[in-house]
Scaffold this active site. Sequence first.
Site, PDB file in Angstrom:
ATOM      1  N   HIS A 111       0.853  -1.180   0.000  1.00 48.97           N
ATOM      2  CA  HIS A 111       0.000   0.000   0.000  1.00 48.97           C
ATOM      3  C   HIS A 111       0.892   1.235   0.000  1.00 48.97           C
ATOM      4  O   HIS A 111       1.934   1.258   0.667  1.00 48.97           O
ATOM      5  CB  HIS A 111      -0.881  -0.001   1.262  1.00 48.97           C
ATOM      6  CG  HIS A 111      -1.432   1.339   1.631  1.00 48.97           C
ATOM      7  ND1 HIS A 111      -0.973   2.061   2.710  1.00 48.97           N
ATOM      8  CD2 HIS A 111      -2.402   2.086   1.059  1.00 48.97           C
ATOM      9  CE1 HIS A 111      -1.655   3.199   2.786  1.00 48.97           C
ATOM     10  NE2 HIS A 111      -2.526   3.230   1.805  1.00 48.97           N
ATOM     11  N   ASN A 113       0.574   5.780  -0.392  1.00 46.73           N
ATOM     12  CA  ASN A 113      -0.334   6.914  -0.435  1.00 46.73           C
ATOM     13  C   ASN A 113       0.489   8.182  -0.283  1.00 46.73           C
ATOM     14  O   ASN A 113       1.406   8.232   0.526  1.00 46.73           O
ATOM     15  CB  ASN A 113      -1.362   6.793   0.715  1.00 46.73           C
ATOM     16  CG  ASN A 113      -2.225   8.028   0.869  1.00 46.73           C
ATOM     17  OD1 ASN A 113      -2.027   8.829   1.777  1.00 46.73           O
ATOM     18  ND2 ASN A 113      -3.171   8.187  -0.017  1.00 46.73           N
ATOM     19  N   VAL A 114       0.187   9.186  -1.119  1.00 42.30           N
ATOM     20  CA  VAL A 114       0.725  10.534  -0.897  1.00 42.30           C
ATOM     21  C   VAL A 114      -0.427  11.501  -1.069  1.00 42.30           C
ATOM     22  O   VAL A 114      -1.267  11.346  -1.967  1.00 42.30           O
ATOM     23  CB  VAL A 114       1.892  10.888  -1.854  1.00 42.30           C
ATOM     24  CG1 VAL A 114       3.186  10.222  -1.398  1.00 42.30           C
ATOM     25  CG2 VAL A 114       1.589  10.509  -3.299  1.00 42.30           C
ATOM     26  N   HIS A 158      12.926  -1.627   3.835  1.00 37.42           N
ATOM     27  CA  HIS A 158      13.171  -0.564   4.814  1.00 37.42           C
ATOM     28  C   HIS A 158      14.416   0.259   4.470  1.00 37.42           C
ATOM     29  O   HIS A 158      14.434   1.464   4.735  1.00 37.42           O
ATOM     30  CB  HIS A 158      13.259  -1.159   6.222  1.00 37.42           C
ATOM     31  CG  HIS A 158      11.907  -1.320   6.860  1.00 37.42           C
ATOM     32  ND1 HIS A 158      11.229  -0.272   7.415  1.00 37.42           N
ATOM     33  CD2 HIS A 158      11.096  -2.394   6.986  1.00 37.42           C
ATOM     34  CE1 HIS A 158      10.056  -0.695   7.888  1.00 37.42           C
ATOM     35  NE2 HIS A 158       9.954  -1.990   7.637  1.00 37.42           N
ATOM     36  N   GLY A 271     -19.660  10.213   2.435  1.00 36.53           N
ATOM     37  CA  GLY A 271     -20.205  10.238   1.083  1.00 36.53           C
ATOM     38  C   GLY A 271     -19.171  10.228  -0.017  1.00 36.53           C
ATOM     39  O   GLY A 271     -19.422  10.709  -1.118  1.00 36.53           O
ATOM     40  N   GLY A 272     -17.977   9.695   0.259  1.00 37.16           N
ATOM     41  CA  GLY A 272     -16.982   9.530  -0.800  1.00 37.16           C
ATOM     42  C   GLY A 272     -17.434   8.482  -1.810  1.00 37.16           C
ATOM     43  O   GLY A 272     -18.449   7.810  -1.615  1.00 37.16           O
TER      44      GLY A 272
END
Lengths: 330, 330
Positions: A111, A113-114, A158, A271-272
Amino acid sequence: MLSTSTPDVSTVRSYLLSLQANLCAALEQVDGTAKFRTDDWTRPEGGGGRTRILADGPVFEKAGVGFSHVRGTTLPPSATAHRPELAGQPWEALGVSLVIHPRNPHVPTSHANVRFFTTTPKPETPNPQTAPQAAWWFGGGFDLTPYYGYEEDCIHWHRTARDAVAPLGETLYPRFKKTCDDYFFLKHRAEPRGIGGLFFDDYAEQTFDHSFALQRAVGDAFLPAYLPIVERRKATPFTDAERQWQLYRRGRYVEFNLVWDRGTHFGLQSGGRTESILMSLPPLVRWDYDHRPAPGTPESRLHEIFLRPRDWASLSDAQLSPLHSPLPPP
Amino acid sequence: MLSTSTPDVSTVRSYLLSLQANLCAALEQVDGTAKFRTDDWTRPEGGGGRTRILADGPVFEKAGVGFSHVRGTTLPPSATAHRPELAGQPWEALGVSLVIHPRNPHVPTSHANVRFFTTTPKPETPNPQTAPQAAWWFGGGFDLTPYYGYEEDCIHWHRTARDAVAPLGETLYPRFKKTCDDYFFLKHRAEPRGIGGLFFDDYAEQTFDHSFALQRAVGDAFLPAYLPIVERRKATPFTDAERQWQLYRRGRYVEFNLVWDRGTHFGLQSGGRTESILMSLPPLVRWDYDHRPAPGTPESRLHEIFLRPRDWASLSDAQLSPLHSPLPPP
């Protein structure tokens, strides 16, 4: 910490769109067969997004890479509990999210995310001297969820994370690693989701340029962190029992995302676009009552060795478990 | 509404234990092969339970029937937000919960629950005249989640529910049906979980005997409501496509339980026994991005006809859809 330096939303947007395109192109290349479909969507309240989904590939059973850029005229108080001065301001949020569920149980789920959030002063403020300050921050990270543990994969993951953020500050990696370990944790099982990685939020330090450079460093490090692991493991032969273990462990992923993940909860309850939020869920999952792997098995070793916070980046080859082969030659 | 008539916890406990035993015996008989395993557990803070799980039967892919009886010395304020006078009192909660995931996609998934909650005055209260009042209430119900809709099954289900509670009050069925429709609703998809049934909570009306009779009426009606549907559908031939639809729709069950169900959330976040709480999750589940059944198919009819609140109990045979055969002879 808030910063008042002027954010450049259009540059962030351009970076995120090119990141999404690069991620999808690289994943298609590694998969070799399946292609991403593209769904553009708009949000009635303002903005929209582009959701890209690859399904049923030989390497990737499901991969989702979503871009969204949404706006609102009035920041809800719930989003600004510890920043009451921002309530009611116009806001924008931009981000790219990625979740990959590989087919082979020896390839970990991943996973990334930015994201970027900014509020802007109300243009119609009568007195500019008292106009609310603009406020912005970045967030993001990436984390890895193996089904079978390979120490050399954890070390590579890592070290890549550490080296990516090192030019922006020596303290960032340990700080973001701990935040990641703390966040991706299933409290109801007292169990980490995986082996962690990087996680940061509310990041607005030094200047906008510095903070944006951090976001790019993290976004750009994902493929070098993940793809070598995919390439190394994707052809590993596996048994049906290993496949069933993967499906069982994927249940933990569902539990974390639906019970604990703040972004998922906020998205679903506000409500996305449901299908874009839930693209993170695995394609096939099983739950078995009170399943416990037999002691001494690789499944048991996942819990004993890998599902606990550990300073993987500093581990030397000599410290590897004798059960594992050393790192392969580069 | 609170009642001050004296609750008889041991009689409720006896009823619930015999209900659990009866449910398991009947389900084993219908399955014909698989047997329930039994896990007794204790809770460090007081009390415990008996979790019973049947897995991999020819009829029931997974069935869980749990009994629990837990106690605490001090009711947490979060449990008594609208009853501040109960905060800090000793409390007991007893219940039986059941979730059944059949193998055949033409047999609906079903859920039932009956529970009892009571607080007791502190024995050491110096002045009995000012001792806190005992307060107790019952809750429960059952609901049905089909993968393929059969109108005659829905009518049978709701008529059995209506007739079960009718002797205790004519208004109870419409009231509990509406509460059920409202509760088992996936807000993020604007979609009911299934065709509903009965749901009640905080029930303490007339006398303890009346309220306990209601709980027994609901608990005892589950098998007559469900088993005829299982018997009617369990041998229906099904295709792999129908099986995949069942797995896909099971995803909605997971989403409801992990995102919206108050009992699941409270249990997981308050340190309940995770495996007993999550016994409700289906054995095998799939998620497909933005899946939409083709118009005119039975899968599409599920949404159009069955996943919307409807007065099934009052529907006459003449009102059945022409696509459906009338009720089979008794």
